[in-house]
Structures are given as structure tokens and as C-alpha cells.
Design a protein around this motif. Structure first.
Motif, mmCIF file in Angstrom:
data_model
loop_
_atom_site.group_PDB
_atom_site.id
_atom_site.type_symbol
_atom_site.label_atom_id
_atom_site.label_comp_id
_atom_site.label_asym_id
_atom_site.label_seq_id
_atom_site.Cartn_x
_atom_site.Cartn_y
_atom_site.Cartn_z
ATOM 1 N N GLN A 71 -2.989 -5.186 -7.993
ATOM 2 C CA GLN A 71 -3.214 -6.425 -8.734
ATOM 3 C C GLN A 71 -2.783 -7.639 -7.914
ATOM 4 N N LEU A 72 -1.633 -7.546 -7.259
ATOM 5 C CA LEU A 72 -1.147 -8.669 -6.456
ATOM 6 C C LEU A 72 -2.028 -8.908 -5.235
ATOM 7 N N GLU A 73 -2.587 -7.837 -4.683
ATOM 8 C CA GLU A 73 -3.470 -7.959 -3.520
ATOM 9 C C GLU A 73 -4.919 -8.263 -3.927
ATOM 10 N N GLN A 74 -5.162 -8.321 -5.245
ATOM 11 C CA GLN A 74 -6.501 -8.558 -5.784
ATOM 12 C C GLN A 74 -7.488 -7.491 -5.292
ATOM 13 N N ALA A 75 -6.999 -6.262 -5.268
ATOM 14 C CA ALA A 75 -7.811 -5.117 -4.856
ATOM 15 C C ALA A 75 -8.067 -4.229 -6.077
ATOM 16 N N PRO A 76 -9.152 -3.454 -6.072
ATOM 17 C CA PRO A 76 -9.498 -2.671 -7.262
ATOM 18 C C PRO A 76 -8.689 -1.404 -7.464
ATOM 19 N N ALA A 77 -8.046 -0.882 -6.399
ATOM 20 C CA ALA A 77 -7.369 0.408 -6.542
ATOM 21 C C ALA A 77 -6.254 0.545 -5.521
#
Length: 382
Positions: A71-77
Motif C-alpha cells: 500500500q505504501l509503495e502503491q503496488a498491487p501485491a
């Protein structure tokens, strides 16, 4: 439980989970496995209707931390592992296999250098280390079997800031995957996935946990690659224990406030040390992002300074082989993190006997500056 012997009753004191209220904090699921009521219930796991089977594969605490970092890296998984090194390993193995080639920056963490140059070589995976300061040099070293470009967002220990946009552009041009170690920057400063990087890896032992009491790693990024990385994590047995995952999740809650203080202190320390006698060079990146630069300051002492005296004069600052706790610490790259590098490689990179890496803590900045200026002064008098 009724009609059972004492020995049986003592093993099953309640017989079931009696908690009905929702815990404010995610509980610690300190269990090696999860139980099922019948075979249909067990089969539901393999149908995707139940989430957990065995902690080596999956656990609520592991998921909590992985999802938090993603979530912090704005990544999906994301997937968590037992250490930063195991995260790097499963991330790389999600992309390459025997016969493939990896292109890597030459100014990176010594442990990663050794993994790539020695261990993965025995797997039949080839690595070329080149300077990523020159984009043409990168392009010249791409081979027909190159599959992955690997670098660090802020390199260890000389703190070069990687040109992520250029790296991603080269990778897309040649249909390659990109992987970035974002440990030094953290998602507070940079989110490489938002710039087109495919996989982002962290030694969560460092800033993500932040309290020097956990060894952990995490990989986030493209969902298809994270699924492969998780499979590697399961098969290689490098899962993170539930309690460590819980501690890391707790540390993540204070990442923002810690990094704000770390970076503020590091910026001031770098400014002070640039004007301090006995210090030849101060490595400190600038203009990394709007939220700050780095919480690490690396220095090189003058040739006239005695590095042993410097370390002995640090008072309350301890020498450690790691970084990123709330306490200010120092490390000696030639003696720890980059000890395994060939001498000619260290010399080429500028990692010499007078290079010292400072992990700037959250103490009062006046106290931090005082201890390092005093150590530099004493080292110069020898």
C-alpha cells in the motif's frame, strides 16, 4: 470439554476460540498451521474459499505486513520473507532462471554483490556489474539472454541516487524487467513502482521495522511476479515468522514520523560535517524527492586522520553491521557490508579504509553533531 481425561483437557483448555469482539490491533497468529472442521472445509482452502493452511505458505500477520508495504509503495501485491537477502533472492528468481543474464549496478550492497556473483552463478545465472551512471554503458552490456536490470534507489554506501526513469525506459525498450532495492529511501521518500519499476524489494530489518529487533524482507510490485516470488518463498522455506511479521507491522505504523526526524537530522549533520576539519568528503544525496533526501550520511576521513581513533571517540554511538534503528549508529563498509568485495572493485568505487557510513537516529541533532565533530577532531590530532 466433557468426558475426557485431565491430560486431554489440559491440552485443549477451551476447545474453541472464545473471542467474539474485534481486536483493535491485529492479533499475533503464532501458529504453524490452521485447522479444519472436515475434509470439505480443508478442500475449500484449495478452492480459494479459505485463506490459510500452513504458516510457511501464508499467515494473517505475514499478509498484514506485506499488504501494508504494498500500500505504501502503491503496488498491487507483496510477499514477506525471512530477511532482506531472501527477499532479493525470491524476487530475482521470480524473473530469471538458469541460462539467463542479469545487469546490475556496480555500486551496491556487498551482500547482494556476493549473492549475484557467487551463489546465483552456481545456479547458471550470469551477472554483469557495470556503472549505471552512464546509460550508454548499460545499453552496451545488454545481452540476448538478459532478463533483469537490478539496482538500488539510493546505493549503499556512497548514496548515489538511481535515475529510475532512465532505467525503466531502457528496460521497456529491450523488454526487460526492473527490480529496485528501496531500503535506504523507503516508500516515505520514493515509490519506484509508481515510476514503472516492476519489483521493489526492502530489507524490512531496516527502516520499515525501525527498531532493530526484527530480521525481515519484503517484495512488492507486479502481481504476476509477486505470485512467482511467493511460490519461491514457499519452496525455499524462507518465510517470515508470525511474531516478527507482527513486530514489523507495528514498526510500519511509525515509519512516517520516524523518517521525518531521521531525514531532518541527517540533512543537518551532513551540512555540519561538510565544514568539519578532518573530513575529506561528505556523501549525502540532495533533491531525491519532495519528502526528503536520505537518513544515511557517509563520510570519508582525510588521509591524515586515524580511522581507529575516530571510532574509539564516538562516545554513545555504537559500531554495528546494520542501520536504520532509532539510535544513531555507524558501520565500517570495508569491515562489514562490503568486506567480500574484491579489493580492485572497492578501490574503483571509492570504498576505502577511511569511508564510514552513519545511520542517523532520532536523538537531539545537537548531540549527534557534537559527537561526530569531536571524533573527527580527535582522529585528526593523531
Amino acid at each position: 470439554m466433557k468426558n475426557v481425561h485431565f491430560d486431554t483437557s489440559s491440552v485443549h483448555p477451551s476447545g474453541h476460540n472464545s473471542v467474539k469482539s474485534v481486536s483493535k490491533i491485529n492479533p499475533i497468529y503464532q501458529t504453524s498451521a490452521f485447522s479444519f472442521t472436515d475434509l470439505d472445509d480443508l478442500e475449500d482452502y484449495f478452492r480459494g474459499k479459505n485463506d490459510y493452511l500452513y504458516t510457511r505458505m501464508n499467515n494473517p500477520n505475514q499478509n498484514d505486513f506485506a499488504n501494508g508495504v504494498a500500500q505504501l509503495e502503491q503496488a498491487p501485491a507483496g510477499v514477506v520473507t525471512s530477511s532482506g537477502m531472501s527477499a532479493i533472492l525470491v524476487g530475482i528468481l521470480s524473473v530469471v532462471q538458469s541460462g539467463d543474464h542479469i545487469l546490475v549496478c556496480d555500486d551496491l550492497y556487498g551482500g547482494t554483490y556476493q549473492l549475484l556473483s557467487d551463489d546465483l552463478k552456481s545456479f547458471g545465472i550470469e551477472t554483469t556489474f557495470v556503472s549505471f551512471k552512464d546509460t550508454e554503458e548499460i545499453k552496451r552490456n545488454i545481452q540476448s539472454n538478459t532478463k533483469l536490470i537490478y539496482s538500488e534507489s539510493i546505493t549503499n554506501p556512497l548514496l548515489r541516487v538511481e535515475e529510475l526513469e532512465s532505467l525503466v525506459a531502457i528496460a521497456k525498450e529491450h523488454d526487460l524487467t526492473t527490480m529496485i532495492d528501496n531500503t535506504f529511501a523507503t516508500p516515505y521518500v520514493l515509490q519506484p513502482f509508481t515510476k514503472g519499476v516492476d519489483l521493489v524489494v526492502h530489507s524490512a530489518t531496516k527502516y520499515l521495522n525501525g527498531h532493530s529487533d526484527v530480521t525481515a524482507g519484503v517484495v512488492v510490485g507486479r502481481e504476476d511476479l509477486v505470485v512467482k516470488a511467493q511460490a519461491k518463498m514457499i519452496h525455499l522455506g524462507c518465510n517470515l515468522g508470525p511474531f516478527d511479521a507482527w513486530l514489523a507491522s507495528r514498526g510500519l505504523k511509525t515509519l512516517s514520523v520516524r523518517m521525518e526526524r531521521h531525514i531532518s537530522n541527517a540533512t543537518e549533520l551532513a551540512r555540519e560535517l561538510k565544514e568539519t576539519a578532518g573530513i575529506k568528503t561528505v556523501y549525502y544525496p540532495e533533491f531525491v524527492s519532495e519528502t526528503g533526501n536520505s537518513s544515511i550520511v557517509t563520510i570519508e576521513l582525510d588521509e591524515q586522520s586515524d580511522v581507529h581513533t575516530f571510532f574509539k571517540s564516538l562516545d554513545w554511538v555504537h559500531i554495528v553491521p546494520t542501520l536504520a534503528g532509532v539510535e544513531t549508529t555507524v558501520s565500517y563498509p570495508l569491515g562489514t557490508s562490503h568486506r567480500s568485495l574484491p579489493a580492485e572493485t572497492s578501490e574503483k568505487l571509492g570504498i576505502n579504509k577511511n569511508v564510514i557510513r552513519i545511520s542517523v537516529g532520532i536523538e537531539n541533532i545537537d548531540d549527534i553533531c557534537k559527537v561526530f565533530k569531536n571524533a573527527a577532531e580527535k582522529a585528526l590530532k593523531v
